[in-house]
Design a protein around this motif. Structure first.
Motif, PDB file in Angstrom:
ATOM      1  N   HIS A 131      31.205  35.075  13.799  1.00 28.19           N
ATOM      2  CA  HIS A 131      31.980  34.252  12.885  1.00 28.19           C
ATOM      3  C   HIS A 131      32.009  32.796  13.336  1.00 28.19           C
ATOM      4  CE1 HIS A 131      35.660  32.495  11.080  1.00 28.19           C
ATOM      5  NE2 HIS A 131      35.143  33.069  10.019  1.00 28.19           N
ATOM      6  N   GLY A 132      31.816  31.895  12.367  1.00 28.48           N
ATOM      7  CA  GLY A 132      31.820  30.468  12.643  1.00 28.48           C
ATOM      8  C   GLY A 132      30.494  29.937  13.149  1.00 28.48           C
ATOM      9  N   VAL A 133      29.596  30.842  13.545  1.00 22.51           N
ATOM     10  CA  VAL A 133      28.271  30.449  14.043  1.00 22.51           C
ATOM     11  C   VAL A 133      27.204  31.014  13.119  1.00 22.51           C
ATOM     12  CG1 VAL A 133      26.671  30.528  15.984  1.00 22.51           C
ATOM     13  CG2 VAL A 133      29.142  30.454  16.397  1.00 22.51           C
ATOM     14  N   HIS A 134      27.221  32.324  12.958  1.00 23.23           N
ATOM     15  CA  HIS A 134      26.342  33.024  12.031  1.00 23.23           C
ATOM     16  C   HIS A 134      27.216  33.913  11.163  1.00 23.23           C
ATOM     17  CE1 HIS A 134      22.547  32.645  14.769  1.00 23.23           C
ATOM     18  NE2 HIS A 134      22.751  31.576  14.026  1.00 23.23           N
ATOM     19  N   GLY A 160      38.777  35.747  11.590  1.00 25.97           N
ATOM     20  CA  GLY A 160      39.691  36.630  10.881  1.00 25.97           C
ATOM     21  C   GLY A 160      40.506  35.949   9.800  1.00 25.97           C
ATOM     22  N   TRP A 161      40.058  34.756   9.331  1.00 26.43           N
ATOM     23  CA  TRP A 161      40.825  34.020   8.323  1.00 26.43           C
ATOM     24  C   TRP A 161      41.069  34.849   7.071  1.00 26.43           C
ATOM     25  CZ3 TRP A 161      38.890  33.427   3.478  1.00 26.43           C
ATOM     26  CH2 TRP A 161      37.503  33.556   3.313  1.00 26.43           C
ATOM     27  N   TRP A 162      40.137  35.765   6.759  1.00 21.88           N
ATOM     28  CA  TRP A 162      40.212  36.562   5.532  1.00 21.88           C
ATOM     29  C   TRP A 162      41.338  37.601   5.574  1.00 21.88           C
ATOM     30  CZ3 TRP A 162      36.268  36.260   9.042  1.00 21.88           C
ATOM     31  CH2 TRP A 162      36.126  37.330   9.922  1.00 21.88           C
ATOM     32  N   SER A 167      44.762  32.101   4.116  1.00 22.43           N
ATOM     33  CA  SER A 167      43.560  31.266   4.012  1.00 22.43           C
ATOM     34  C   SER A 167      42.699  31.636   2.801  1.00 22.43           C
ATOM     35  CB  SER A 167      42.715  31.377   5.284  1.00 22.43           C
ATOM     36  OG  SER A 167      43.414  30.886   6.395  1.00 22.43           O
ATOM     37  N   ASN A 168      42.032  30.625   2.254  1.00 23.81           N
ATOM     38  CA  ASN A 168      41.184  30.791   1.080  1.00 23.81           C
ATOM     39  C   ASN A 168      39.978  29.864   1.238  1.00 23.81           C
ATOM     40  OD1 ASN A 168      40.169  31.342  -1.454  1.00 23.81           O
ATOM     41  ND2 ASN A 168      42.063  30.896  -2.555  1.00 23.81           N
ATOM     42  N   ASN A 208      36.247  36.383  -0.186  1.00 30.72           N
ATOM     43  CA  ASN A 208      36.054  36.311   1.264  1.00 30.72           C
ATOM     44  C   ASN A 208      34.599  36.528   1.696  1.00 30.72           C
ATOM     45  OD1 ASN A 208      36.062  39.004   0.484  1.00 30.72           O
ATOM     46  ND2 ASN A 208      37.218  39.733   2.253  1.00 30.72           N
ATOM     47  N   HIS A 209      33.686  36.482   0.741  1.00 29.30           N
ATOM     48  CA  HIS A 209      32.264  36.658   1.072  1.00 29.30           C
ATOM     49  C   HIS A 209      31.445  35.910   0.037  1.00 29.30           C
ATOM     50  CE1 HIS A 209      28.636  38.328   2.682  1.00 29.30           C
ATOM     51  NE2 HIS A 209      28.330  38.945   1.561  1.00 29.30           N
ATOM     52  N   ALA A 210      30.276  35.415   0.456  1.00 29.08           N
ATOM     53  CA  ALA A 210      29.407  34.698  -0.483  1.00 29.08           C
ATOM     54  C   ALA A 210      27.961  34.789  -0.023  1.00 29.08           C
ATOM     55  CB  ALA A 210      29.823  33.234  -0.594  1.00 29.08           C
TER      56      ALA A 210
END
Length: 252
Positions: A131-134, A160-162, A167-168, A208-210
């Motif tokens: 997370h945050g990197v890949h 874990g923002w989701w 968080s959004n 929470n995903h794209a």
């Protein structure tokens, strides 16, 4: 790396085992010293996220000259994610210490590795999720950079923002990244490069995903805990679709 720093790193890594340890080598008035830091990753047995407050505290002590972390039960070779973090960090020296179970059942240091930036660019396919990197947004940014020559803005996002209840990430930031929302076509006929934003088991009840629509019915995306890859668009993915974002450039 002198013996005192090496010993301090080893002591920290052994104390944290089987979690990954992380820390910083700081150059101060009295020379270099190792500063142990907290690993705040959601999955500390697999990855590390160095606590921002610890990084700030290290900066107050002097110049940060190396980032350190351990590979419990693995080799000292840098992973794809390690190489990517190194390139993005602006810090020239990275140190990995590998730990493993010895013949007598004890845990000890197996190997060391030091490396630095080399111009590495991770492939879009089969990258490990960190997370945050890949992660899913990192893949979108890298696709736009490689395929369109566009540097998308990055956004700070806590691990874990989701699931933090507030968080959004995507809906709060897509305009600042140069995207606009377009209507979801009933036919599913998207344009190549469209960002398809989905909601998958979101505790925050937000998307929470794209992923990137590649054309020809294919989606490029990176799910949590999986390798990045292409998948056929439709089925579950289409049911989870919430927004279609199209790049317009600049800030809208």
């Amino acid at each position: 790396m002198n013996d005192a720093i090496k010993n301090a790193i080893a002591v920290h890594a052994l104390a944290e085992y089987p979690r990954e340890c992380c820390g910083l080598v700081v150059q101060g008035f009295e020379g270099d010293a190792y500063m142990p830091c907290r690993n705040t990753a959601v999955t500390p047995l697999e990855h590390f996220v160095l606590a921002p407050s610890d990084f700030a505290a290290a900066e107050d002590l002097g110049d940060i000259v190396a980032v350190v972390h351990s590979h419990p039960g693995g080799s000292a070779s840098p992973s794809v994610a390690d190489k990517a973090m190194c390139e993005a960090s602006g810090i020239d020296n990275w140190i990995i210490v590998a730990l493993g179970v010895q013949g007598d059942g004890s845990i000890a240091v197996d190997d060391w590795c030091e490396f630095g930036p080399s111009g590495y660019v991770a492939p879009l396919l089969n990258r490990e999720f960190v997370h945050g990197v890949h992660d899913c947004y990192s893949l979108i940014r890298d696709w736009y950079c490689i395929e369109r020559g566009v540097e998308l803005q990055d956004f700070e996002r806590a691990d874990g923002w989701w699931a933090d209840g507030k968080s959004n990430l995507y809906l709060d930031n897509y305009r600042a990244a140069g995207f606009v929302e377009v209507s979801i076509p009933a036919s599913g006929d998207f344009e190549a490069g469209d960002v398809l934003v989905m909601q998958i088991r979101s505790k925050n009840d937000v998307p929470n995903h794209a992923g990137i629509y590649l054309g020809g019915g294919l989606l490029l995306h990176h799910m949590h805990g999986r390798l990045s890859g292409r998948t056929v668009w439709g089925g579950m993915w289409a049911q989870c679709l919430r927004k279609v974002l199209r790049y317009q450039g600049g800030v809208s």
